[in-house]
Design a protein around this motif. Structure first.
Motif, short mmCIF file in Angstrom:
data_model
loop_
_atom_site.label_atom_id
_atom_site.label_comp_id
_atom_site.label_asym_id
_atom_site.label_seq_id
_atom_site.Cartn_x
_atom_site.Cartn_y
_atom_site.Cartn_z
N ARG A 93 13.05 -24.52 -32.84
CA ARG A 93 13.13 -25.18 -34.16
C ARG A 93 14.35 -24.64 -34.89
O ARG A 93 14.37 -23.48 -35.28
CB ARG A 93 11.87 -24.89 -34.97
CG ARG A 93 10.63 -25.48 -34.32
CD ARG A 93 9.38 -24.99 -35.06
NE ARG A 93 8.21 -25.52 -34.43
CZ ARG A 93 7.55 -26.60 -34.86
NH1 ARG A 93 7.95 -27.23 -35.92
NH2 ARG A 93 6.47 -27.01 -34.22
N GLU A 94 15.31 -25.50 -35.12
CA GLU A 94 16.57 -25.10 -35.75
C GLU A 94 16.39 -24.41 -37.10
O GLU A 94 17.15 -23.52 -37.44
CB GLU A 94 17.43 -26.35 -35.97
CG GLU A 94 18.64 -26.40 -35.11
CD GLU A 94 19.41 -27.68 -35.36
OE1 GLU A 94 19.77 -27.97 -36.52
OE2 GLU A 94 19.65 -28.38 -34.37
N SER A 95 15.41 -24.85 -37.87
CA SER A 95 15.24 -24.33 -39.23
C SER A 95 14.23 -23.19 -39.31
O SER A 95 13.81 -22.84 -40.40
CB SER A 95 14.80 -25.47 -40.15
OG SER A 95 13.54 -25.96 -39.74
N TRP A 96 13.87 -22.60 -38.17
CA TRP A 96 12.84 -21.56 -38.17
C TRP A 96 13.34 -20.33 -38.92
O TRP A 96 14.45 -19.84 -38.70
CB TRP A 96 12.47 -21.18 -36.74
CG TRP A 96 11.24 -20.34 -36.65
CD1 TRP A 96 9.96 -20.77 -36.59
CD2 TRP A 96 11.17 -18.92 -36.60
NE1 TRP A 96 9.08 -19.72 -36.52
CE2 TRP A 96 9.80 -18.56 -36.52
CE3 TRP A 96 12.12 -17.90 -36.63
CZ2 TRP A 96 9.38 -17.24 -36.46
CZ3 TRP A 96 11.69 -16.59 -36.57
CH2 TRP A 96 10.32 -16.28 -36.49
N ILE A 97 12.52 -19.85 -39.84
CA ILE A 97 12.83 -18.64 -40.60
C ILE A 97 11.51 -17.96 -40.93
O ILE A 97 10.48 -18.61 -41.03
CB ILE A 97 13.65 -18.95 -41.87
CG1 ILE A 97 14.14 -17.66 -42.51
CG2 ILE A 97 12.86 -19.80 -42.83
CD1 ILE A 97 15.22 -17.88 -43.56
N CYS A 98 11.55 -16.64 -41.07
CA CYS A 98 10.31 -15.91 -41.29
C CYS A 98 10.54 -14.74 -42.23
O CYS A 98 11.67 -14.43 -42.59
CB CYS A 98 9.78 -15.39 -39.95
SG CYS A 98 10.83 -14.08 -39.25
N GLU A 99 9.43 -14.11 -42.57
CA GLU A 99 9.49 -12.84 -43.29
C GLU A 99 8.62 -11.85 -42.52
O GLU A 99 7.71 -12.23 -41.79
CB GLU A 99 9.01 -12.99 -44.73
CG GLU A 99 7.56 -13.36 -44.89
CD GLU A 99 7.15 -13.46 -46.36
OE1 GLU A 99 7.68 -12.73 -47.20
OE2 GLU A 99 6.27 -14.29 -46.65
N ILE A 100 8.93 -10.58 -42.67
CA ILE A 100 8.17 -9.50 -42.04
C ILE A 100 7.37 -8.83 -43.15
O ILE A 100 7.94 -8.38 -44.14
CB ILE A 100 9.08 -8.46 -41.36
CG1 ILE A 100 10.13 -9.14 -40.47
CG2 ILE A 100 8.26 -7.42 -40.61
CD1 ILE A 100 9.58 -10.03 -39.39
N VAL A 101 6.04 -8.80 -42.97
CA VAL A 101 5.18 -8.23 -44.01
C VAL A 101 4.24 -7.19 -43.39
O VAL A 101 3.83 -7.33 -42.23
CB VAL A 101 4.37 -9.31 -44.76
CG1 VAL A 101 5.30 -10.28 -45.48
CG2 VAL A 101 3.46 -10.07 -43.82
N PRO A 102 3.90 -6.17 -44.15
CA PRO A 102 2.90 -5.22 -43.64
C PRO A 102 1.54 -5.89 -43.56
O PRO A 102 1.22 -6.77 -44.36
CB PRO A 102 2.90 -4.09 -44.67
CG PRO A 102 3.64 -4.59 -45.86
CD PRO A 102 4.39 -5.82 -45.47
N VAL A 103 0.76 -5.49 -42.59
CA VAL A 103 -0.61 -6.00 -42.46
C VAL A 103 -1.46 -5.26 -43.48
O VAL A 103 -1.55 -4.03 -43.45
CB VAL A 103 -1.15 -5.81 -41.03
CG1 VAL A 103 -2.62 -6.15 -40.95
CG2 VAL A 103 -0.35 -6.65 -40.05
N ASP A 104 -2.09 -6.00 -44.37
CA ASP A 104 -2.90 -5.40 -45.43
C ASP A 104 -4.35 -5.86 -45.35
O ASP A 104 -5.03 -5.97 -46.36
CB ASP A 104 -2.30 -5.70 -46.80
CG ASP A 104 -2.25 -7.20 -47.10
OD1 ASP A 104 -2.58 -8.02 -46.21
OD2 ASP A 104 -1.89 -7.55 -48.24
#
Length: 161
Positions: A93-104
């Motif tokens: 997916r060309e527009s794939w973007i994410c964030e990295i978050v701590p598991v809470d």
């Protein structure tokens, strides 16, 4: 990247029959991370989650100490895991973007997991926690972590060159 055949994730028997690495890599990574944190073979690890934006696929949960990670691949550099994961999804997916978050939240709590659209350990054909523990116990954690960590030193030296 391994692509699951259509319908496997929705068929409890076929999903359970997957080899461990594929089972924990494609839909049960949170159970593996939760089992690791429940009985940590190494200290100072915590859960992190890759959360894609816009309801896109590519969610992944792993454990890390900030430098190395453990997931269905075993131990690797955190930087490499994140780079590989992003690279693979960007090819899909060309527009794939994410964030990295701590598991809470509790990675072995069915209620907590269901709130995040993930299956609890008791919602697979069989309880997935013993399977995750067995996967974890088959490793020499100290040696594998040391090997992954040694690559960090190589990366730092090569970046400085």
């Amino acid at each position: 990247m391994y692509i699951l055949k259509s319908g496997i994730k929705k068929n409890p028997g076929r999903r359970w029959a997957l080899p461990d690495r594929i089972f924990f890599g494609y839909g049960a990574c949170h159970i593996l991370a939760g089992a690791y944190l429940e009985r940590p073979p190494l200290k100072n690890f915590y859960g992190e989650r890759i959360v894609p934006f816009s309801e896109q696929p590519g969610n992944h949960i792993y454990v890390t100490d900030g430098v190395i990670t453990f997931d269905y691949h075993g131990y690797s550099l955190r930087e490499r895991l994140l780079s590989h994961h992003s690279r693979v999804w960007l090819t899909q997916r060309e527009s794939w973007i994410c964030e990295i978050v701590p598991v809470d939240f509790d990675l072995l709590s069915t209620t907590d997991l269901n709130e995040r659209k993930m299956l609890g350990p008791d919602q697979y054909l069989h309880d997935a926690v013993p399977r995750a523990r067995a996967f974890i116990e088959r490793r020499d954690h100290a040696a594998a972590a040391a090997k992954a960590r040694s690559k960090s030193q190589w990366v730092q030296v090569s970046k400085g060159s």
